[in-house]
Design an enzyme around this catalytic site. Structure first.
Site, PDB file in Angstrom:
ATOM      1  CG  MET A  90     -24.271  15.973 -20.173  1.00 21.45           C
ATOM      2  SD  MET A  90     -22.891  15.065 -21.064  1.00 21.45           S
ATOM      3  CE  MET A  90     -23.756  13.591 -21.128  1.00 21.45           C
ATOM      4  CG  ASN A 141     -32.906  13.778 -24.550  1.00 22.41           C
ATOM      5  OD1 ASN A 141     -33.111  12.801 -24.330  1.00 22.41           O
ATOM      6  ND2 ASN A 141     -33.780  14.419 -25.426  1.00 22.41           N
ATOM      7  CG  ASN A 145     -40.824  12.965 -14.363  1.00 31.66           C
ATOM      8  OD1 ASN A 145     -41.041  14.127 -14.518  1.00 31.66           O
ATOM      9  ND2 ASN A 145     -41.387  12.167 -13.351  1.00 31.66           N
ATOM     10  CG  HIS A 189     -32.504  15.325 -16.579  1.00 32.17           C
ATOM     11  ND1 HIS A 189     -32.787  14.843 -17.669  1.00 32.17           N
ATOM     12  CD2 HIS A 189     -31.328  15.222 -16.600  1.00 32.17           C
ATOM     13  CE1 HIS A 189     -31.643  14.340 -18.192  1.00 32.17           C
ATOM     14  NE2 HIS A 189     -30.697  14.470 -17.568  1.00 32.17           N
ATOM     15  CD  GLN A 194     -19.911  13.953 -19.202  1.00 30.37           C
ATOM     16  OE1 GLN A 194     -19.498  15.014 -18.835  1.00 30.37           O
ATOM     17  NE2 GLN A 194     -20.519  13.295 -18.733  1.00 30.37           N
ATOM     18  CG  ASP A 202     -25.425   8.857 -13.759  1.00 29.18           C
ATOM     19  OD1 ASP A 202     -25.064   7.987 -14.859  1.00 29.18           O
ATOM     20  OD2 ASP A 202     -26.303   9.808 -13.926  1.00 29.18           O
ATOM     21  NE  ARG A 221     -25.458   7.604 -23.652  1.00 28.51           N
ATOM     22  CZ  ARG A 221     -24.719   7.932 -22.638  1.00 28.51           C
ATOM     23  NH1 ARG A 221     -24.775   8.253 -21.336  1.00 28.51           N
ATOM     24  NH2 ARG A 221     -23.499   8.836 -23.082  1.00 28.51           N
TER      25      ARG A 221
HETATM   26  O1  PAF Z   1     -24.617  13.440 -15.466  1.00 27.62           O
HETATM   27  C1  PAF Z   1     -24.403  14.354 -16.580  1.00 27.62           C
HETATM   28  O2  PAF Z   1     -25.536  14.461 -17.030  1.00 27.62           O
HETATM   29  C2  PAF Z   1     -23.011  14.791 -16.710  1.00 27.62           C
HETATM   30  O3  PAF Z   1     -22.206  13.853 -16.444  1.00 27.62           O
HETATM   31  C3  PAF Z   1     -22.945  15.871 -15.950  1.00 27.62           C
HETATM   32  C4  PAF Z   1     -22.807  15.936 -14.456  1.00 27.62           C
HETATM   33  C5  PAF Z   1     -23.651  17.101 -16.303  1.00 27.62           C
HETATM   34  C6  PAF Z   1     -21.368  16.304 -16.414  1.00 27.62           C
HETATM   35  O4  PAF Z   1     -21.215  16.696 -17.942  1.00 27.62           O
END
Ligand code: PAF
Length: 284
Positions: A30, A32, A35, A37, A61, A151, A188
């Site tokens: 999503m 933003n 490190n 990501h 979501q 997650d 966040r």
């Molecule tokens: O983990 C996330 O950033 C989101 O839940 C995802 C997997 C990109 C789906 O919108």
């Protein structure tokens, strides 16, 4: 790096790679980017010839009153970071591109697994995640998709969806990237004030305390959860849940379970932080 705003431009780029016999890994995000990501992008790079990254803040979501509008959108910075990582494709669809017929009528949802932990506090959240991830999978048709283990529930739900819908995609879970004090990196975290930031690391510390207690023989998980949730509350956290769960079903664990995840979600000031640790009791 190719930047595509439409489904058709993305499909054209991917089709050219596939014709050349190249494998494709997708990293859905999503935006933003931090490190954490980028560690997923590096994992994708190790596993496939081409790396596609999507940046899409998915409205379905987020529940009413959640931070959809406030969610940080930093596209210029994200694309600069992805260029440095030598990502091959950045897909940045609009909401209309992803939900072209307006109000969405077709949903993908995973029963039970999506109902525990975060699912219990964020009704509809995982249905939004699995729906948008299915769309992304249909658009990109990757060989591999990489998600973070921070997650944990999202990863479990997506693995189950991919297996049950027979999607020919290998789901790779990448380890949680942490700050030096143990705080899991998250978009966040930027909402924490300077005073809250050092305290935020307590979430991980309490999860580790739970893991240590279980490793030392604690089996009254409900009492352990209550004790550690109360301790976090005393430090200013508003705890949504602090749960010792079976790592396969995500339902609350009992002494008969061998593979455990201790997962927690708690608000500290504005942001809601999540984290988890896993523990296997096999051979203990
Ligand atoms: O983990 C996330 O950033 C989101 O839940 C995802 C997997 C990109 C789906 O919108």
């Amino acid at each position: 790096m190719h930047i595509a705003e439409t489904v058709s431009a993305t499909r054209d780029a991917i089709a050219a790679w596939k014709r050349a016999g190249e494998t494709v890994a997708l990293v859905p995000t999503m935006g933003n980017l931090h490190n954490g990501h980028l560690s997923l992008v590096r994992e994708a790079r190790r596993q496939a010839d081409r790396v596609a990254v999507s940046v899409f803040v998915n409205p379905t979501q987020f529940g009413p009153g959640e931070d959809y509008d406030a969610y940080p959108r930093t596209l210029d910075q994200d694309s600069a970071l992805l260029r440095e990582e030598k990502a091959d494709l950045l897909f940045i669809p609009s909401v209309d591109e992803m939900y072209p017929l307006g109000g969405n009528k077709t949903w993908v949802s995973v029963d039970d697994l999506g109902d525990h932990l975060c699912g219990a506090n964020r009704p509809g959240h995982f249905r939004g995640v699995t729906t948008v991830v299915s769309k992304l999978f249909n658009i990109v048709q990757p060989d591999i998709a990489v998600f973070g283990e921070k997650d944990f529930q999202q990863l479990a739900v997506i693995r189950r969806m991919t297996a049950e819908l027979m999607m020919p995609i290998r789901i790779v879970g990448a380890p949680t990237d942490r700050e030096e004090d143990g705080l899991a990196r998250s978009s966040r975290n930027g909402f924490l004030t300077a005073a809250e930031r050092p305290r935020a690391a307590l979430l991980h510390q309490h999860l580790q305390q739970a893991r240590n207690a279980i490793a030392a023989g604690e089996r009254d998980y409900r009492a352990l959860e209550a004790r550690l949730a109360r301790a976090l509350g005393e430090q200013g956290f508003q705890v949504d849940y602090f749960t010792v769960a079976d790592a396969h079903t995500l339902a609350p664990a009992g002494p008969q379970h061998q593979d455990l995840v201790v997962a927690a979600a708690a608000r500290l000031g504005q942001p809601r932080l999540i984290d988890n640790v896993t523990i296997s009791l096999l051979n203990t």
